[in-house]
Design a protein around this motif. Structure first.
Motif, PDB file in Angstrom:
ATOM      1  N   LYS A 145       0.834  -1.202   0.000  1.00 22.78           N
ATOM      2  CA  LYS A 145       0.000   0.000   0.000  1.00 22.78           C
ATOM      3  C   LYS A 145       0.867   1.249   0.000  1.00 22.78           C
ATOM      4  O   LYS A 145       1.873   1.315   0.709  1.00 22.78           O
ATOM      5  CB  LYS A 145      -0.912   0.016   1.229  1.00 22.78           C
ATOM      6  CG  LYS A 145      -1.978  -1.034   1.205  1.00 22.78           C
ATOM      7  CD  LYS A 145      -2.801  -1.036   2.488  1.00 22.78           C
ATOM      8  CE  LYS A 145      -3.815  -2.170   2.406  1.00 22.78           C
ATOM      9  NZ  LYS A 145      -4.414  -2.485   3.685  1.00 22.78           N
ATOM     10  N   SER A 147       1.547   4.050   1.474  1.00 23.35           N
ATOM     11  CA  SER A 147       1.276   4.670   2.766  1.00 23.35           C
ATOM     12  C   SER A 147       2.586   5.044   3.429  1.00 23.35           C
ATOM     13  O   SER A 147       3.656   4.595   3.024  1.00 23.35           O
ATOM     14  CB  SER A 147       0.495   3.676   3.635  1.00 23.35           C
ATOM     15  OG  SER A 147      -0.039   4.310   4.757  1.00 23.35           O
ATOM     16  N   HIS A 155       0.895  -1.065  11.576  1.00 25.65           N
ATOM     17  CA  HIS A 155      -0.033  -2.160  11.295  1.00 25.65           C
ATOM     18  C   HIS A 155       0.633  -3.518  11.130  1.00 25.65           C
ATOM     19  O   HIS A 155      -0.038  -4.546  11.270  1.00 25.65           O
ATOM     20  CB  HIS A 155      -0.868  -1.823  10.055  1.00 25.65           C
ATOM     21  CG  HIS A 155      -1.866  -0.758  10.330  1.00 25.65           C
ATOM     22  ND1 HIS A 155      -3.101  -1.007  10.874  1.00 25.65           N
ATOM     23  CD2 HIS A 155      -1.780   0.585  10.178  1.00 25.65           C
ATOM     24  CE1 HIS A 155      -3.748   0.121  11.038  1.00 25.65           C
ATOM     25  NE2 HIS A 155      -2.976   1.110  10.634  1.00 25.65           N
ATOM     26  N   SER A 156       1.938  -3.534  10.844  1.00 28.39           N
ATOM     27  CA  SER A 156       2.567  -4.830  10.584  1.00 28.39           C
ATOM     28  C   SER A 156       3.617  -5.242  11.607  1.00 28.39           C
ATOM     29  O   SER A 156       3.794  -6.431  11.858  1.00 28.39           O
ATOM     30  CB  SER A 156       3.200  -4.835   9.186  1.00 28.39           C
ATOM     31  OG  SER A 156       4.240  -3.879   9.106  1.00 28.39           O
ATOM     32  N   SER A 182      -0.164 -14.752  12.536  1.00 32.13           N
ATOM     33  CA  SER A 182       0.110 -13.341  12.834  1.00 32.13           C
ATOM     34  C   SER A 182       0.838 -12.670  11.681  1.00 32.13           C
ATOM     35  O   SER A 182       0.530 -11.534  11.320  1.00 32.13           O
ATOM     36  CB  SER A 182       0.942 -13.217  14.108  1.00 32.13           C
ATOM     37  OG  SER A 182       0.223 -13.699  15.213  1.00 32.13           O
ATOM     38  N   MET A 185      -1.590 -11.927   8.908  1.00 35.00           N
ATOM     39  CA  MET A 185      -2.391 -10.737   9.211  1.00 35.00           C
ATOM     40  C   MET A 185      -1.571  -9.456   9.000  1.00 35.00           C
ATOM     41  O   MET A 185      -2.083  -8.466   8.478  1.00 35.00           O
ATOM     42  CB  MET A 185      -2.911 -10.800  10.646  1.00 35.00           C
ATOM     43  CG  MET A 185      -3.970 -11.844  10.858  1.00 35.00           C
ATOM     44  SD  MET A 185      -4.466 -11.892  12.602  1.00 35.00           S
ATOM     45  CE  MET A 185      -5.895 -12.940  12.492  1.00 35.00           C
ATOM     46  N   ALA A 186      -0.301  -9.498   9.397  1.00 34.62           N
ATOM     47  CA  ALA A 186       0.572  -8.340   9.204  1.00 34.62           C
ATOM     48  C   ALA A 186       0.737  -8.050   7.714  1.00 34.62           C
ATOM     49  O   ALA A 186       0.628  -6.895   7.274  1.00 34.62           O
ATOM     50  CB  ALA A 186       1.924  -8.590   9.865  1.00 34.62           C
ATOM     51  N   TRP A 187       1.007  -9.102   6.946  1.00 37.56           N
ATOM     52  CA  TRP A 187       1.188  -8.925   5.507  1.00 37.56           C
ATOM     53  C   TRP A 187      -0.095  -8.415   4.855  1.00 37.56           C
ATOM     54  O   TRP A 187      -0.071  -7.496   4.035  1.00 37.56           O
ATOM     55  CB  TRP A 187       1.661 -10.229   4.862  1.00 37.56           C
ATOM     56  CG  TRP A 187       1.773 -10.132   3.367  1.00 37.56           C
ATOM     57  CD1 TRP A 187       0.977 -10.743   2.444  1.00 37.56           C
ATOM     58  CD2 TRP A 187       2.710  -9.340   2.635  1.00 37.56           C
ATOM     59  NE1 TRP A 187       1.384 -10.395   1.177  1.00 37.56           N
ATOM     60  CE2 TRP A 187       2.443  -9.527   1.267  1.00 37.56           C
ATOM     61  CE3 TRP A 187       3.757  -8.508   2.983  1.00 37.56           C
ATOM     62  CZ2 TRP A 187       3.182  -8.931   0.257  1.00 37.56           C
ATOM     63  CZ3 TRP A 187       4.496  -7.888   1.982  1.00 37.56           C
ATOM     64  CH2 TRP A 187       4.205  -8.096   0.638  1.00 37.56           C
ATOM     65  N   ASP A 188      -1.226  -9.001   5.224  1.00 31.77           N
ATOM     66  CA  ASP A 188      -2.498  -8.587   4.645  1.00 31.77           C
ATOM     67  C   ASP A 188      -2.792  -7.123   4.949  1.00 31.77           C
ATOM     68  O   ASP A 188      -3.458  -6.443   4.156  1.00 31.77           O
ATOM     69  CB  ASP A 188      -3.636  -9.465   5.166  1.00 31.77           C
ATOM     70  CG  ASP A 188      -3.599 -10.882   4.603  1.00 31.77           C
ATOM     71  OD1 ASP A 188      -2.859 -11.133   3.613  1.00 31.77           O
ATOM     72  OD2 ASP A 188      -4.280 -11.766   5.177  1.00 31.77           O
ATOM     73  N   SER A 189      -2.310  -6.643   6.081  1.00 29.65           N
ATOM     74  CA  SER A 189      -2.598  -5.242   6.449  1.00 29.65           C
ATOM     75  C   SER A 189      -1.811  -4.231   5.610  1.00 29.65           C
ATOM     76  O   SER A 189      -2.208  -3.071   5.514  1.00 29.65           O
ATOM     77  CB  SER A 189      -2.302  -5.027   7.940  1.00 29.65           C
ATOM     78  OG  SER A 189      -0.909  -4.978   8.182  1.00 29.65           O
ATOM     79  N   ILE A 190      -0.713  -4.666   4.985  1.00 34.99           N
ATOM     80  CA  ILE A 190       0.096  -3.705   4.212  1.00 34.99           C
ATOM     81  C   ILE A 190       0.151  -3.988   2.719  1.00 34.99           C
ATOM     82  O   ILE A 190       0.553  -3.118   1.949  1.00 34.99           O
ATOM     83  CB  ILE A 190       1.539  -3.605   4.773  1.00 34.99           C
ATOM     84  CG1 ILE A 190       2.317  -4.899   4.579  1.00 34.99           C
ATOM     85  CG2 ILE A 190       1.532  -3.131   6.205  1.00 34.99           C
ATOM     86  CD1 ILE A 190       3.811  -4.778   4.829  1.00 34.99           C
ATOM     87  N   LYS A 191      -0.257  -5.184   2.302  1.00 28.32           N
ATOM     88  CA  LYS A 191      -0.162  -5.469   0.863  1.00 28.32           C
ATOM     89  C   LYS A 191      -1.224  -4.694   0.091  1.00 28.32           C
ATOM     90  O   LYS A 191      -2.310  -4.417   0.605  1.00 28.32           O
ATOM     91  CB  LYS A 191      -0.260  -6.970   0.580  1.00 28.32           C
ATOM     92  CG  LYS A 191      -1.634  -7.558   0.730  1.00 28.32           C
ATOM     93  CD  LYS A 191      -1.625  -9.040   0.378  1.00 28.32           C
ATOM     94  CE  LYS A 191      -3.039  -9.586   0.540  1.00 28.32           C
ATOM     95  NZ  LYS A 191      -3.124 -10.985   0.214  1.00 28.32           N
TER      96      LYS A 191
END
Length: 192
Positions: A145, A147, A155-156, A182, A185-191
């Motif tokens: 992303k 950002s 977030h990650s 975990s 979830m970290a990867w999903d939050s920034i990809k």
């Protein structure tokens, strides 16, 4: 040579004593007198190494942050996918925190209090340059992303502190399954 080693040993003892005292009683509980006593060094000797408690804390922060990031980027390879590189870094960070709970707790406290001055905090961020570079590359390739690195970190990476905290209290065991979930979830939050 023996005198130099003695000096290094005293400085190391002061840093270790400070780490333990801050973790057990907070920053206010770690007076210079208590630090000296815990390090088995005279209080006046502290000032041969550090001009103030603030400088001692800043140097401890940089020492721990350096150790943490060295572990995070060991064997870092740029010839694999962005996700795999991030996964390697993320897991190495987690494993460092699991193996070094005192240091992890100290870094977590530093994130949440003003006990480290801004200049030192900025210097500590320089240790994370390979991670920030990875994110810049990922953003430019449309994989991550677009950002700020602070939001990506929030977030990650930052949730690791919470994970380590609940692990230390035996509320959730950070086994490989939990760590893999975990990370995802970290990867999903920034990809992207």
């Amino acid at each position: 040579m023996a005198q130099l080693q003695k000096s290094i040993d005293k400085r190391t003892a002061l840093l270790k004593a400070t780490l333990q005292l801050v973790n057990s009683g907070g920053i206010q509980g770690a007076s210079m007198a208590k630090i000296a006593k815990a390090a088995s060094i005279s209080p006046a000797t502290i000032y041969l190494f550090f001009s103030s408690k603030q400088e001692l804390l800043n140097q401890l922060y940089l020492s721990v942050k350096s150790s943490f990031t060295q572990a995070a980027f060991v064997n870092y390879a740029e010839d694999i996918s962005l996700e795999k590189r991030f996964k390697t870094i993320w897991h190495q960070m987690v494993h460092y925190k699991l193996k070094h709970p005192e240091e992890a707790s100290f870094l977590s406290q530093c994130d949440n209090t003003p006990m480290i001055d801004d200049q030192t905090r900025q210097e500590g961020l320089l240790f994370l340059a390979p991670l920030f570079d990875l994110w810049k590359e990922g953003i430019s390739k449309g994989v991550i992303k677009n950002s700020s690195p602070y939001l990506l970190y929030a977030h990650s990476i930052y949730p690791m502190a919470f994970l380590m905290n609940i692990n230390s209290k035996d509320l959730c065991t950070a086994d490989e399954n939990i760590l893999n979930e975990s990370f995802q979830m970290a990867w999903d939050s920034i990809k992207a």
